[in-house]
Design an enzyme around this catalytic site. Sequence first.
Site, mmCIF file in Angstrom:
data_model
loop_
_atom_site.group_PDB
_atom_site.id
_atom_site.type_symbol
_atom_site.label_atom_id
_atom_site.label_comp_id
_atom_site.label_asym_id
_atom_site.label_seq_id
_atom_site.Cartn_x
_atom_site.Cartn_y
_atom_site.Cartn_z
ATOM 1 N N SER A 171 0.832 -1.200 0.000
ATOM 2 C CA SER A 171 0.000 0.000 0.000
ATOM 3 C C SER A 171 0.865 1.247 0.000
ATOM 4 O O SER A 171 1.977 1.249 0.549
ATOM 5 C CB SER A 171 -0.855 -0.019 1.271
ATOM 6 O OG SER A 171 -1.414 1.241 1.505
ATOM 7 N N TYR A 191 -1.272 -0.800 10.958
ATOM 8 C CA TYR A 191 -1.586 -1.314 9.621
ATOM 9 C C TYR A 191 -0.425 -1.051 8.658
ATOM 10 O O TYR A 191 0.084 -1.969 7.990
ATOM 11 C CB TYR A 191 -2.885 -0.688 9.083
ATOM 12 C CG TYR A 191 -3.060 -0.915 7.610
ATOM 13 C CD1 TYR A 191 -3.312 -2.190 7.119
ATOM 14 C CD2 TYR A 191 -2.920 0.132 6.696
ATOM 15 C CE1 TYR A 191 -3.429 -2.416 5.754
ATOM 16 C CE2 TYR A 191 -3.030 -0.081 5.338
ATOM 17 C CZ TYR A 191 -3.279 -1.352 4.869
ATOM 18 O OH TYR A 191 -3.382 -1.567 3.518
ATOM 19 N N LYS A 220 2.463 -3.594 6.581
ATOM 20 C CA LYS A 220 2.791 -3.628 5.143
ATOM 21 C C LYS A 220 4.300 -3.437 4.955
ATOM 22 O O LYS A 220 4.916 -4.084 4.104
ATOM 23 C CB LYS A 220 1.992 -2.573 4.378
ATOM 24 C CG LYS A 220 0.505 -2.893 4.306
ATOM 25 C CD LYS A 220 0.236 -4.189 3.537
ATOM 26 C CE LYS A 220 -1.182 -4.681 3.687
ATOM 27 N NZ LYS A 220 -1.406 -6.023 3.097
#
Length: 340
Positions: A127, A151, A155
């Site tokens: 992302s 989050y 990643k």
Amino acid sequence: MAKQRVLLTGGAGYIGSHTYLALVDAGHEVTILDSFANARQSVIDRLGRIIGTEVDVIEADVRDAHALGAAFAAGRFDAVVHFAALKAVSESVEKPLDYFDVNIGGLTTLLRVMDAHDCRRLVFSSSATVYGVPDETPTPETAEFRGMNPYGQTKIMGEQILNWLSASDPRWAIGILRYFNPAGAHGSAMIGEDPRDIPNNLMPFISKVAKGELPKISVFGDDYDTPDGTGVRDYIHVEDLARGHVLSLARLFESGEGHLVNLGTGRGYSVLEVIAAYKRASNRDLAYEIAPRRPGDVPIYVAAAGKAADVLGFRTEKTLDEMCASSWAWISGPHSGGTD
Ligand code: UDP
């Protein structure tokens, strides 16, 4: 391109389901593995109706090594496209362990099972969030990692794990795709983004206001250093994004090597521009109000899109208007908002 047997984890989700159709369309044999923790069972029926045959699906969690092992033993997969993960920023701040467990634990479990079954071709969902607040816009893949929340950190760590793994064994070929902001729905209007709760993201939130399910849009801040003061994002049609995975997979098999690319259009739109585009597409009045900034938000995310063009031959085809029109066709049509 040669037909591959592909395991698609998280294939019942928003991007996963569109990628399923793109992979099948390209001639691949695809098995979906999904826990249905954040996807509807009816997606599978609808996918089957679109492709005209039954969908091969396994209900399992990516942390379940036993279930994964059984899937690999039966499926003899050539490659994995790995979507299964948690993705809500604010939830990740409240429940960091869930995010590390699913996004990191799920990834390492999957990698071990792949290795044990001699399957070392992987496309990984990353992302733009790995850039945190980037120094440079449009942002190139060379920009440094900046974790802003659990989050985003999962990643970053996921990418690092994959890089160390590739460095340890040249038989691995891994495509890391950094998505910008996916939007829109499939042309059939039979699949699309369909959050069960109040959406966190802008486009699904607007779609629910257009449908009359939510009263008004809150625009999170109008005092950013952007042309109209509202946040700017690089929205990419989910069908373009799905096609990027097909190209990534092809590249892994052609080159035998991994790659890292942004998937975006290279062009940004503000919150107010997106609202205006959705208004045109839906022909509905969309009430909005200016609200305080959302904590942790980034003013601008726009992809430098040149590397994906060079490495994968990837170019987006669909406009913001097409994203809004397809989103509206989906959300106002009969297939969204089911109870399953
Ligand atoms: N946004 C907004 N209202 C909403 C949801 C999002 O104004 O209800 C803004 C948000 O501040 C950001 C942009 O829309 O500038 C895109 O937000 P989204 O959550 O969709 O994506 P992300 O921030 O993860 O890129």
